[in-house]
Scaffold this motif. Structure first.
Motif, PDB file in Angstrom:
ATOM      1  N   MET A   1       0.850  -1.174   0.000  1.00  0.00           N
ATOM      2  CA  MET A   1       0.000   0.000   0.000  1.00  0.00           C
ATOM      3  C   MET A   1       0.900   1.243   0.000  1.00  0.00           C
ATOM      4  O   MET A   1       1.782   1.380   0.830  1.00  0.00           O
ATOM      5  N   TYR A   2       0.654   2.150  -0.941  1.00  0.00           N
ATOM      6  CA  TYR A   2       1.433   3.382  -1.025  1.00  0.00           C
ATOM      7  C   TYR A   2       0.993   4.372   0.038  1.00  0.00           C
ATOM      8  O   TYR A   2      -0.188   4.548   0.297  1.00  0.00           O
ATOM      9  N   LYS A   3       1.979   5.042   0.643  1.00  0.00           N
ATOM     10  CA  LYS A   3       1.717   6.036   1.670  1.00  0.00           C
ATOM     11  C   LYS A   3       1.702   7.417   1.006  1.00  0.00           C
ATOM     12  O   LYS A   3       2.673   7.821   0.370  1.00  0.00           O
ATOM     13  N   VAL A   4       0.591   8.138   1.171  1.00  0.00           N
ATOM     14  CA  VAL A   4       0.424   9.470   0.588  1.00  0.00           C
ATOM     15  C   VAL A   4       0.307  10.475   1.726  1.00  0.00           C
ATOM     16  O   VAL A   4      -0.613  10.396   2.542  1.00  0.00           O
ATOM     17  N   MET A   5       1.241  11.429   1.775  1.00  0.00           N
ATOM     18  CA  MET A   5       1.176  12.487   2.781  1.00  0.00           C
ATOM     19  C   MET A   5       0.523  13.714   2.158  1.00  0.00           C
ATOM     20  O   MET A   5       0.894  14.135   1.062  1.00  0.00           O
ATOM     21  N   VAL A   6      -0.449  14.272   2.870  1.00  0.00           N
ATOM     22  CA  VAL A   6      -1.131  15.483   2.424  1.00  0.00           C
ATOM     23  C   VAL A   6      -0.903  16.549   3.489  1.00  0.00           C
ATOM     24  O   VAL A   6      -1.231  16.340   4.659  1.00  0.00           O
ATOM     25  N   ILE A   7      -0.331  17.680   3.082  1.00  0.00           N
ATOM     26  CA  ILE A   7      -0.069  18.778   4.004  1.00  0.00           C
ATOM     27  C   ILE A   7      -0.931  19.958   3.569  1.00  0.00           C
ATOM     28  O   ILE A   7      -0.752  20.491   2.474  1.00  0.00           O
ATOM     29  N   ASP A   8      -1.870  20.332   4.430  1.00  0.00           N
ATOM     30  CA  ASP A   8      -2.816  21.397   4.113  1.00  0.00           C
ATOM     31  C   ASP A   8      -3.337  21.976   5.422  1.00  0.00           C
ATOM     32  O   ASP A   8      -3.449  21.254   6.412  1.00  0.00           O
ATOM     33  N   ASP A   9      -3.649  23.262   5.426  1.00  0.00           N
ATOM     34  CA  ASP A   9      -4.160  23.876   6.649  1.00  0.00           C
ATOM     35  C   ASP A   9      -5.688  23.857   6.727  1.00  0.00           C
ATOM     36  O   ASP A   9      -6.263  24.325   7.695  1.00  0.00           O
ATOM     37  N   ASP A  10      -6.346  23.281   5.746  1.00  0.00           N
ATOM     38  CA  ASP A  10      -7.813  23.181   5.705  1.00  0.00           C
ATOM     39  C   ASP A  10      -8.240  21.809   6.238  1.00  0.00           C
ATOM     40  O   ASP A  10      -8.092  20.794   5.557  1.00  0.00           O
ATOM     41  N   LEU A  11      -8.767  21.790   7.451  1.00  0.00           N
ATOM     42  CA  LEU A  11      -9.128  20.539   8.114  1.00  0.00           C
ATOM     43  C   LEU A  11     -10.218  19.771   7.360  1.00  0.00           C
ATOM     44  O   LEU A  11     -10.175  18.543   7.290  1.00  0.00           O
ATOM     45  N   ASP A  12     -11.186  20.485   6.787  1.00  0.00           N
ATOM     46  CA  ASP A  12     -12.249  19.823   6.024  1.00  0.00           C
ATOM     47  C   ASP A  12     -11.677  19.109   4.795  1.00  0.00           C
ATOM     48  O   ASP A  12     -12.058  17.986   4.482  1.00  0.00           O
ATOM     49  N   PHE A  13     -10.762  19.780   4.102  1.00  0.00           N
ATOM     50  CA  PHE A  13     -10.136  19.170   2.939  1.00  0.00           C
ATOM     51  C   PHE A  13      -9.332  17.934   3.334  1.00  0.00           C
ATOM     52  O   PHE A  13      -9.395  16.899   2.677  1.00  0.00           O
ATOM     53  N   LEU A  14      -8.578  18.036   4.425  1.00  0.00           N
ATOM     54  CA  LEU A  14      -7.778  16.897   4.889  1.00  0.00           C
ATOM     55  C   LEU A  14      -8.655  15.692   5.206  1.00  0.00           C
ATOM     56  O   LEU A  14      -8.305  14.556   4.877  1.00  0.00           O
ATOM     57  N   SER A  15      -9.779  15.947   5.826  1.00  0.00           N
ATOM     58  CA  SER A  15     -10.705  14.861   6.161  1.00  0.00           C
ATOM     59  C   SER A  15     -11.229  14.185   4.897  1.00  0.00           C
ATOM     60  O   SER A  15     -11.246  12.953   4.800  1.00  0.00           O
TER      61      SER A  15
ATOM     62  N   SER B   1      -8.380  12.391   2.893  1.00  0.00           N
ATOM     63  CA  SER B   1      -7.953  11.205   3.628  1.00  0.00           C
ATOM     64  C   SER B   1      -8.904  10.039   3.380  1.00  0.00           C
ATOM     65  O   SER B   1      -8.483   8.908   3.104  1.00  0.00           O
ATOM     66  N   ARG B   2     -10.186  10.326   3.452  1.00  0.00           N
ATOM     67  CA  ARG B   2     -11.195   9.291   3.210  1.00  0.00           C
ATOM     68  C   ARG B   2     -11.132   8.787   1.771  1.00  0.00           C
ATOM     69  O   ARG B   2     -11.166   7.588   1.517  1.00  0.00           O
ATOM     70  N   THR B   3     -10.999   9.702   0.835  1.00  0.00           N
ATOM     71  CA  THR B   3     -10.928   9.340  -0.581  1.00  0.00           C
ATOM     72  C   THR B   3      -9.697   8.484  -0.873  1.00  0.00           C
ATOM     73  O   THR B   3      -9.787   7.474  -1.582  1.00  0.00           O
ATOM     74  N   LEU B   4      -8.555   8.878  -0.332  1.00  0.00           N
ATOM     75  CA  LEU B   4      -7.331   8.103  -0.547  1.00  0.00           C
ATOM     76  C   LEU B   4      -7.456   6.704   0.045  1.00  0.00           C
ATOM     77  O   LEU B   4      -7.082   5.712  -0.584  1.00  0.00           O
ATOM     78  N   PHE B   5      -7.978   6.625   1.274  1.00  0.00           N
ATOM     79  CA  PHE B   5      -8.130   5.329   1.938  1.00  0.00           C
ATOM     80  C   PHE B   5      -9.039   4.401   1.140  1.00  0.00           C
ATOM     81  O   PHE B   5      -8.723   3.225   0.924  1.00  0.00           O
ATOM     82  N   LEU B   6     -10.171   4.943   0.687  1.00  0.00           N
ATOM     83  CA  LEU B   6     -11.114   4.126  -0.083  1.00  0.00           C
ATOM     84  C   LEU B   6     -10.549   3.727  -1.450  1.00  0.00           C
ATOM     85  O   LEU B   6     -11.018   2.758  -2.048  1.00  0.00           O
ATOM     86  N   SER B   7      -9.537   4.452  -1.911  1.00  0.00           N
ATOM     87  CA  SER B   7      -8.893   4.141  -3.190  1.00  0.00           C
ATOM     88  C   SER B   7      -7.705   3.198  -3.026  1.00  0.00           C
ATOM     89  O   SER B   7      -6.998   2.916  -3.991  1.00  0.00           O
ATOM     90  N   GLY B   8      -7.453   2.745  -1.798  1.00  0.00           N
ATOM     91  CA  GLY B   8      -6.399   1.765  -1.565  1.00  0.00           C
ATOM     92  C   GLY B   8      -5.059   2.343  -1.152  1.00  0.00           C
ATOM     93  O   GLY B   8      -4.050   1.635  -1.165  1.00  0.00           O
ATOM     94  N   TYR B   9      -5.027   3.611  -0.769  1.00  0.00           N
ATOM     95  CA  TYR B   9      -3.787   4.241  -0.321  1.00  0.00           C
ATOM     96  C   TYR B   9      -3.805   4.392   1.188  1.00  0.00           C
ATOM     97  O   TYR B   9      -4.853   4.358   1.819  1.00  0.00           O
ATOM     98  N   TYR B  10      -2.610   4.580   1.762  1.00  0.00           N
ATOM     99  CA  TYR B  10      -2.482   4.836   3.188  1.00  0.00           C
ATOM    100  C   TYR B  10      -2.254   6.332   3.366  1.00  0.00           C
ATOM    101  O   TYR B  10      -1.156   6.828   3.115  1.00  0.00           O
ATOM    102  N   PRO B  11      -3.287   7.095   3.769  1.00  0.00           N
ATOM    103  CA  PRO B  11      -3.126   8.546   3.893  1.00  0.00           C
ATOM    104  C   PRO B  11      -2.465   8.945   5.208  1.00  0.00           C
ATOM    105  O   PRO B  11      -2.745   8.374   6.264  1.00  0.00           O
TER     106      PRO B  11
END
Length: 67
Positions: free
Chosen positions: A1-15, A18-28
């Motif tokens: 599983m690929y690990k994807v780091m997302v750095i953003d100051d928008d908490l709603d976007f991060l949430s 994160s959910r989209t990446l996880f459901l697509s098979g990535y480790y957010p």
């Protein structure tokens, strides 16, 4: 599983991304505090990093330049 780091100051976007990446098979790995970015990148060793370019403490441009 690929690990994807997302750095953003928008908490709603991060949430949502994160959910989209996880459901697509990535480790957010999400980070809201850009000041901790380098420590977390070194610790987590992500396969890819997605950056918000305009953040308060350290911009995505600064993080990209330092990497």
């Amino acid at each position: 599983m690929y690990k994807v780091m997302v750095i953003d100051d928008d908490l709603d976007f991060l949430s949502e991304i994160s959910r989209t990446l996880f459901l697509s098979g990535y480790y957010p790995v999400v980070l809201q505090d850009s000041g901790r970015a380098f420590r977390e990148i070194k610790k987590e060793k992500p396969s890819i990093i997605l950056l918000d370019l305009k953040m308060d403490r350290v911009s995505g441009f600064q993080i990209a330049d330092m990497l």
